[in-house]
Design a protein around this motif. Structure first.
Motif, PDB file in Angstrom:
ATOM      1  N   ARG A  19      23.445  -2.366  -0.027  1.00 20.20           N
ATOM      2  CA  ARG A  19      23.401  -3.703   0.579  1.00 20.20           C
ATOM      3  C   ARG A  19      22.013  -4.068   1.094  1.00 20.20           C
ATOM      4  O   ARG A  19      21.839  -5.096   1.745  1.00 20.20           O
ATOM      5  CB  ARG A  19      24.407  -3.762   1.736  1.00 20.20           C
ATOM      6  CG  ARG A  19      25.844  -3.513   1.288  1.00 20.20           C
ATOM      7  CD  ARG A  19      26.739  -3.217   2.468  1.00 20.20           C
ATOM      8  NE  ARG A  19      28.123  -2.994   2.053  1.00 20.20           N
ATOM      9  CZ  ARG A  19      29.048  -2.432   2.817  1.00 20.20           C
ATOM     10  NH1 ARG A  19      28.727  -2.035   4.039  1.00 20.20           N
ATOM     11  NH2 ARG A  19      30.269  -2.265   2.377  1.00 20.20           N
ATOM     12  N   ILE A  20      21.030  -3.213   0.817  1.00 20.38           N
ATOM     13  CA  ILE A  20      19.652  -3.490   1.260  1.00 20.38           C
ATOM     14  C   ILE A  20      18.838  -3.885   0.040  1.00 20.38           C
ATOM     15  O   ILE A  20      18.450  -3.043  -0.761  1.00 20.38           O
ATOM     16  CB  ILE A  20      19.049  -2.259   1.947  1.00 20.38           C
ATOM     17  CG1 ILE A  20      19.909  -1.841   3.148  1.00 20.38           C
ATOM     18  CG2 ILE A  20      17.618  -2.556   2.400  1.00 20.38           C
ATOM     19  CD1 ILE A  20      19.425  -0.590   3.849  1.00 20.38           C
ATOM     20  N   PRO A  21      18.553  -5.164  -0.143  1.00 22.68           N
ATOM     21  CA  PRO A  21      17.906  -5.601  -1.376  1.00 22.68           C
ATOM     22  C   PRO A  21      16.429  -5.224  -1.494  1.00 22.68           C
ATOM     23  O   PRO A  21      15.911  -5.148  -2.607  1.00 22.68           O
ATOM     24  CB  PRO A  21      18.076  -7.124  -1.342  1.00 22.68           C
ATOM     25  CG  PRO A  21      18.264  -7.455   0.100  1.00 22.68           C
ATOM     26  CD  PRO A  21      18.961  -6.294   0.715  1.00 22.68           C
ATOM     27  N   ALA A  22      15.749  -5.002  -0.367  1.00 26.66           N
ATOM     28  CA  ALA A  22      14.313  -4.722  -0.445  1.00 26.66           C
ATOM     29  C   ALA A  22      13.940  -3.589   0.502  1.00 26.66           C
ATOM     30  O   ALA A  22      14.403  -3.531   1.640  1.00 26.66           O
ATOM     31  CB  ALA A  22      13.509  -5.967  -0.079  1.00 26.66           C
ATOM     32  N   LEU A  23      13.104  -2.680  -0.004  1.00 22.66           N
ATOM     33  CA  LEU A  23      12.585  -1.575   0.802  1.00 22.66           C
ATOM     34  C   LEU A  23      11.061  -1.549   0.681  1.00 22.66           C
ATOM     35  O   LEU A  23      10.518  -1.823  -0.389  1.00 22.66           O
ATOM     36  CB  LEU A  23      13.133  -0.226   0.302  1.00 22.66           C
ATOM     37  CG  LEU A  23      14.619   0.071   0.468  1.00 22.66           C
ATOM     38  CD1 LEU A  23      14.936   1.409  -0.180  1.00 22.66           C
ATOM     39  CD2 LEU A  23      15.012   0.086   1.934  1.00 22.66           C
ATOM     40  N   ASN A  24      10.409  -1.205   1.777  1.00 21.76           N
ATOM     41  CA  ASN A  24       8.954  -1.039   1.694  1.00 21.76           C
ATOM     42  C   ASN A  24       8.470   0.120   2.554  1.00 21.76           C
ATOM     43  O   ASN A  24       7.285   0.217   2.844  1.00 21.76           O
ATOM     44  CB  ASN A  24       8.231  -2.326   2.111  1.00 21.76           C
ATOM     45  CG  ASN A  24       8.422  -2.656   3.588  1.00 21.76           C
ATOM     46  OD1 ASN A  24       9.222  -2.026   4.279  1.00 21.76           O
ATOM     47  ND2 ASN A  24       7.678  -3.640   4.069  1.00 21.76           N
ATOM     48  N   ASN A  25       9.402   0.992   2.954  1.00 25.58           N
ATOM     49  CA  ASN A  25       9.009   2.045   3.896  1.00 25.58           C
ATOM     50  C   ASN A  25       9.625   3.399   3.581  1.00 25.58           C
ATOM     51  O   ASN A  25       9.895   4.188   4.475  1.00 25.58           O
ATOM     52  CB  ASN A  25       9.387   1.636   5.324  1.00 25.58           C
ATOM     53  CG  ASN A  25      10.882   1.337   5.484  1.00 25.58           C
ATOM     54  OD1 ASN A  25      11.618   1.375   4.504  1.00 25.58           O
ATOM     55  ND2 ASN A  25      11.301   1.056   6.695  1.00 25.58           N
ATOM     56  N   PRO A  51      16.990  -5.648  10.859  1.00 21.70           N
ATOM     57  CA  PRO A  51      17.398  -6.079   9.514  1.00 21.70           C
ATOM     58  C   PRO A  51      17.088  -7.536   9.193  1.00 21.70           C
ATOM     59  O   PRO A  51      17.125  -7.927   8.023  1.00 21.70           O
ATOM     60  CB  PRO A  51      18.908  -5.813   9.517  1.00 21.70           C
ATOM     61  CG  PRO A  51      19.063  -4.645  10.432  1.00 21.70           C
ATOM     62  CD  PRO A  51      18.059  -4.885  11.541  1.00 21.70           C
ATOM     63  N   ILE A  52      16.762  -8.358  10.193  1.00 28.36           N
ATOM     64  CA  ILE A  52      16.349  -9.735   9.900  1.00 28.36           C
ATOM     65  C   ILE A  52      15.091  -9.710   9.039  1.00 28.36           C
ATOM     66  O   ILE A  52      14.958 -10.462   8.076  1.00 28.36           O
ATOM     67  CB  ILE A  52      16.093 -10.519  11.203  1.00 28.36           C
ATOM     68  CG1 ILE A  52      17.380 -10.610  12.029  1.00 28.36           C
ATOM     69  CG2 ILE A  52      15.582 -11.926  10.888  1.00 28.36           C
ATOM     70  CD1 ILE A  52      17.180 -11.243  13.390  1.00 28.36           C
ATOM     71  N   GLY A  53      14.154  -8.855   9.391  1.00 28.22           N
ATOM     72  CA  GLY A  53      12.930  -8.738   8.601  1.00 28.22           C
ATOM     73  C   GLY A  53      13.215  -8.277   7.189  1.00 28.22           C
ATOM     74  O   GLY A  53      12.592  -8.759   6.225  1.00 28.22           O
ATOM     75  N   THR A  54      14.163  -7.370   7.037  1.00 27.90           N
ATOM     76  CA  THR A  54      14.554  -6.908   5.703  1.00 27.90           C
ATOM     77  C   THR A  54      15.102  -8.060   4.875  1.00 27.90           C
ATOM     78  O   THR A  54      14.767  -8.219   3.690  1.00 27.90           O
ATOM     79  CB  THR A  54      15.609  -5.796   5.815  1.00 27.90           C
ATOM     80  OG1 THR A  54      15.071  -4.717   6.562  1.00 27.90           O
ATOM     81  CG2 THR A  54      16.024  -5.303   4.444  1.00 27.90           C
ATOM     82  N   ALA A  91      13.451  -9.630   1.461  1.00 21.65           N
ATOM     83  CA  ALA A  91      14.248  -9.585   0.227  1.00 21.65           C
ATOM     84  C   ALA A  91      14.369 -10.954  -0.417  1.00 21.65           C
ATOM     85  O   ALA A  91      14.591 -11.056  -1.629  1.00 21.65           O
ATOM     86  CB  ALA A  91      15.631  -9.024   0.518  1.00 21.65           C
ATOM     87  N   HIS A  92      14.229 -12.010   0.374  1.00 21.12           N
ATOM     88  CA  HIS A  92      14.388 -13.380  -0.143  1.00 21.12           C
ATOM     89  C   HIS A  92      13.168 -14.219   0.241  1.00 21.12           C
ATOM     90  O   HIS A  92      13.276 -15.202   0.986  1.00 21.12           O
ATOM     91  CB  HIS A  92      15.670 -14.006   0.420  1.00 21.12           C
ATOM     92  CG  HIS A  92      16.896 -13.182   0.202  1.00 21.12           C
ATOM     93  ND1 HIS A  92      17.445 -12.970  -1.051  1.00 21.12           N
ATOM     94  CD2 HIS A  92      17.682 -12.484   1.075  1.00 21.12           C
ATOM     95  CE1 HIS A  92      18.521 -12.200  -0.942  1.00 21.12           C
ATOM     96  NE2 HIS A  92      18.682 -11.886   0.333  1.00 21.12           N
TER      97      HIS A  92
END
Length: 312
Positions: free
Chosen positions: A55-61, A168-171, A175-176
């Protein structure tokens, strides 16, 4: 189960060398590390492995070059399913955990009872709801979805009221990046340090509040009253509401020592119960820390079973 020779070379007196409760990053890392040092394990998970990562569309860490939760989850799942010393008990829930002087016993919802010298508990956390926090009044006690579960279509050209300023707001925003949305982020003073990474995003309007009063739902619109810290009251209207309040521990019933906040501090547990991942503390809820703590938990069990010092 009948006793079989342990992969560590000593006779097995229990069903397995290590029981792992929870199939998120911490639990999967514990089972993988256990296999790496020759320990058999049983990993118990009521859902799919790494279900929240999907459910986490984007990761950078995270290490490994993975840029999305599903990519990381697929990699972890494929590796664990090919790890022979680990037996997966998916779709099963732990309904009891008991620790004795020389073993731990875990009871599943099927009635099956498993024993091992040690257990790693890595059941993680679940999202808090408005009814769980004192700074929100919600007359009809709605159950709201966490923001990180929202899709681009849920947000495009819409105003979303977000309760809480959790990270998770930043995530979601990363992601969008091109989604035309407006997030009204209502957060208490305790969350002030969390909103720095979203402060400069033009799609975000910050609403620091002393209290938020959600009105009963009428149609599809969401209405609320924000009580600011100076006592002023302001109406809030949005197309939908989501939560980013934080999480609550989801520890199984049994011999786990819980703190006042519901988390399970590792130093306070029975010597044969090792807590890993997000269940340890609200301060370390990161994928990388979960992976590390799961690996460390398995090594703790390995050394303890052999009366070896952890450092040396």
């Amino acid at each position: 189960m009948a006793d079989t020779p342990s992969r560590t070379g000593s006779p097995a007196t229990h069903d397995t060398d290590l029981i792992v409760v929870g199939g998120g990053p911490a639990g999967c890392a514990a089972a993988r590390m256990a296999a790496g040092v020759g320990m058999r394990s049983v990993l118990i998970e009521p859902d799919a492995l790494c279900r929240n990562l999907y459910r986490i569309p984007a990761l950078n860490n995270v290490l490994g070059g993975h840029t999305s939760g599903p990519a990381l989850a697929d990699s972890i799942t494929a590796e664990l399913k090919s790890t022979e010393p680990c037996r997966l008990a998916l779709g099963r829930r732990v309904v009891g955990l008991r620790a004795a002087d020389d073993h731990v016993a875990v009871t599943l919802d099927t009635g099956t009872r498993l024993t091992a010298p040690y257990v790693v508990v890595a059941t993680g956390v679940g999202p808090l709801q408005p009814r769980d926090v004192p700074w929100v009044t919600a007359p009809d006690a709605p159950t709201l979805s966490p923001l990180w579960q929202a899709e681009a279509d849920d947000a495009e050209d819409r105003t979303l009221l977000v309760l809480g300023g959790d990270r998770p707001i930043g995530t979601f925003l990363r992601a969008h990046p091109t989604t035309a949305t407006r997030l009204l982020v209502a957060y208490p003073e305790a969350d002030a340090y969390k909103i720095e990474e979203i402060r400069d995003d033009a799609r975000v309007t910050l609403l620091p509040v002393e209290h938020l009063i959600l009105s009963p739902s009428e149609g599809t619109a969401v209405t609320a009253e924000a009580v600011r810290r100076d006592g002023e009251r302001h109406p809030v209207t949005a197309d939908a509401a989501y939560v980013s309040i934080g999480n609550a521990p989801t520890a199984p019933p049994g011999d786990l020592v819980r703190g006042p906040d519901g988390y399970c501090p590792p130093p306070r547990q029975h010597p044969r119960v090792i807590v890993a991942g997000d269940l340890r503390s609200a301060r370390f809820q990161r994928i990388m820390t979960a992976l590390g703590s799961g690996s460390e938990a398995a090594l703790h069990a390995y050394y303890a079973a052999r009366d070896l010092p952890v450092s040396g």
